[in-house]
Motif scaffolding. Sequence first.
Motif, PDB file in Angstrom:
ATOM      1  N   UNK A 246       4.521-103.318  -1.229  1.00  0.00           N
ATOM      2  CA  UNK A 246       5.001-102.023  -1.685  1.00  0.00           C
ATOM      3  C   UNK A 246       6.533-102.038  -1.802  1.00  0.00           C
ATOM      4  N   UNK A 247       7.028-101.177  -2.670  1.00  0.00           N
ATOM      5  CA  UNK A 247       8.474-101.015  -2.756  1.00  0.00           C
ATOM      6  C   UNK A 247       8.990-100.451  -1.432  1.00  0.00           C
ATOM      7  N   UNK A 248      10.108-100.968  -0.947  1.00  0.00           N
ATOM      8  CA  UNK A 248      10.646-100.500   0.321  1.00  0.00           C
ATOM      9  C   UNK A 248      12.124-100.143   0.193  1.00  0.00           C
ATOM     10  N   UNK A 249      12.513 -99.236   1.038  1.00  0.00           N
ATOM     11  CA  UNK A 249      13.900 -98.781   1.109  1.00  0.00           C
ATOM     12  C   UNK A 249      14.766 -99.866   1.741  1.00  0.00           C
ATOM     13  N   UNK A 250      15.973-100.066   1.194  1.00  0.00           N
ATOM     14  CA  UNK A 250      16.895-101.045   1.766  1.00  0.00           C
ATOM     15  C   UNK A 250      18.166-100.385   2.296  1.00  0.00           C
ATOM     16  N   UNK A 251      18.779 -99.524   1.490  1.00  0.00           N
ATOM     17  CA  UNK A 251      20.043 -98.920   1.894  1.00  0.00           C
ATOM     18  C   UNK A 251      20.305 -97.680   1.061  1.00  0.00           C
ATOM     19  N   UNK A 252      21.106 -96.765   1.611  1.00  0.00           N
ATOM     20  CA  UNK A 252      21.483 -95.564   0.877  1.00  0.00           C
ATOM     21  C   UNK A 252      22.904 -95.173   1.239  1.00  0.00           C
ATOM     22  N   UNK A 253      23.549 -94.523   0.301  1.00  0.00           N
ATOM     23  CA  UNK A 253      24.914 -94.043   0.501  1.00  0.00           C
ATOM     24  C   UNK A 253      25.001 -92.618  -0.035  1.00  0.00           C
ATOM     25  N   UNK A 254      25.674 -91.759   0.691  1.00  0.00           N
ATOM     26  CA  UNK A 254      25.778 -90.361   0.295  1.00  0.00           C
ATOM     27  C   UNK A 254      26.636 -90.221  -0.964  1.00  0.00           C
ATOM     28  N   UNK A 255      26.622 -89.048  -1.525  1.00  0.00           N
ATOM     29  CA  UNK A 255      27.303 -88.814  -2.798  1.00  0.00           C
ATOM     30  C   UNK A 255      28.794 -89.119  -2.724  1.00  0.00           C
ATOM     31  N   UNK A 256      29.415 -88.844  -1.580  1.00  0.00           N
ATOM     32  CA  UNK A 256      30.845 -89.109  -1.433  1.00  0.00           C
ATOM     33  C   UNK A 256      31.127 -90.426  -0.713  1.00  0.00           C
ATOM     34  N   UNK A 257      30.068 -91.106  -0.327  1.00  0.00           N
ATOM     35  CA  UNK A 257      30.238 -92.399   0.338  1.00  0.00           C
ATOM     36  C   UNK A 257      30.577 -92.296   1.801  1.00  0.00           C
ATOM     37  N   UNK A 258      30.434 -91.115   2.406  1.00  0.00           N
ATOM     38  CA  UNK A 258      30.825 -90.953   3.800  1.00  0.00           C
ATOM     39  C   UNK A 258      29.670 -91.095   4.773  1.00  0.00           C
ATOM     40  N   UNK A 259      28.504 -91.375   4.263  1.00  0.00           N
ATOM     41  CA  UNK A 259      27.360 -91.644   5.129  1.00  0.00           C
ATOM     42  C   UNK A 259      26.548 -92.768   4.519  1.00  0.00           C
ATOM     43  N   UNK A 260      26.129 -93.690   5.361  1.00  0.00           N
ATOM     44  CA  UNK A 260      25.392 -94.877   4.910  1.00  0.00           C
ATOM     45  C   UNK A 260      24.255 -95.140   5.881  1.00  0.00           C
ATOM     46  N   UNK A 261      23.130 -95.533   5.335  1.00  0.00           N
ATOM     47  CA  UNK A 261      21.967 -95.876   6.146  1.00  0.00           C
ATOM     48  C   UNK A 261      21.391 -97.192   5.627  1.00  0.00           C
ATOM     49  N   UNK A 262      20.960 -98.035   6.558  1.00  0.00           N
ATOM     50  CA  UNK A 262      20.327 -99.307   6.197  1.00  0.00           C
ATOM     51  C   UNK A 262      18.953 -99.413   6.848  1.00  0.00           C
ATOM     52  N   UNK A 263      18.059-100.073   6.161  1.00  0.00           N
ATOM     53  CA  UNK A 263      16.801-100.456   6.790  1.00  0.00           C
ATOM     54  C   UNK A 263      17.098-101.519   7.843  1.00  0.00           C
ATOM     55  N   UNK A 264      16.301-101.552   8.879  1.00  0.00           N
ATOM     56  CA  UNK A 264      16.522-102.525   9.942  1.00  0.00           C
ATOM     57  C   UNK A 264      16.493-103.958   9.407  1.00  0.00           C
ATOM     58  N   UNK A 265      15.698-104.186   8.387  1.00  0.00           N
ATOM     59  CA  UNK A 265      15.530-105.538   7.864  1.00  0.00           C
ATOM     60  C   UNK A 265      16.795-106.092   7.204  1.00  0.00           C
ATOM     61  N   UNK A 266      17.714-105.223   6.819  1.00  0.00           N
ATOM     62  CA  UNK A 266      18.933-105.687   6.135  1.00  0.00           C
ATOM     63  C   UNK A 266      20.201-105.350   6.901  1.00  0.00           C
ATOM     64  N   UNK A 267      20.076-104.589   7.949  1.00  0.00           N
ATOM     65  CA  UNK A 267      21.246-104.139   8.709  1.00  0.00           C
ATOM     66  C   UNK A 267      22.037-105.339   9.226  1.00  0.00           C
ATOM     67  N   UNK A 268      23.348-105.265   9.045  1.00  0.00           N
ATOM     68  CA  UNK A 268      24.213-106.354   9.496  1.00  0.00           C
ATOM     69  C   UNK A 268      24.398-107.455   8.470  1.00  0.00           C
TER      70      UNK A 268
END
Length: 120
Positions: free
Chosen positions: A43-65
């Motif tokens: 299945x398609x999976x989430x990897x990373x996201x960044x907020x509209x202004x770039x001040x918040x970022x989230x990573x999936x555990x599989x790619x973090x770091x």
Amino acid sequence: VRLQAFGGGLVEAGGSLRLSCVASGRTFDSYAMGWFRRAPGKEREFAAAISSRGDAIVYADSVKGRFTISRDNVKNTVNLQMNSLKPEDTAVYYCAAVRWGTWANTFGSWGQGTQVTVSS
């Protein structure tokens, strides 16, 4: 917003690639953006996201770091720097505008994606 991802390729394990996604339209900076991937048979999976202004970022555990997402609201681009690549990172990578927190695709379409293949 129309999105075009590029920058994929074939790389050896431990190598790096930088993906970019160019958006058309005037409202790019209104949207949070995400990178997703779909490996063969999965299945398609989430990897990373960044907020509209770039001040918040989230990573999936599989790619973090290892992966770094960034955006340039002047150039209407969102990038994914991928380091220390592993064979399990092999997938088609897609960018999308996302709803923050749920990572649902805001517009429902995925575009063509860009293939990343990591050899062992």
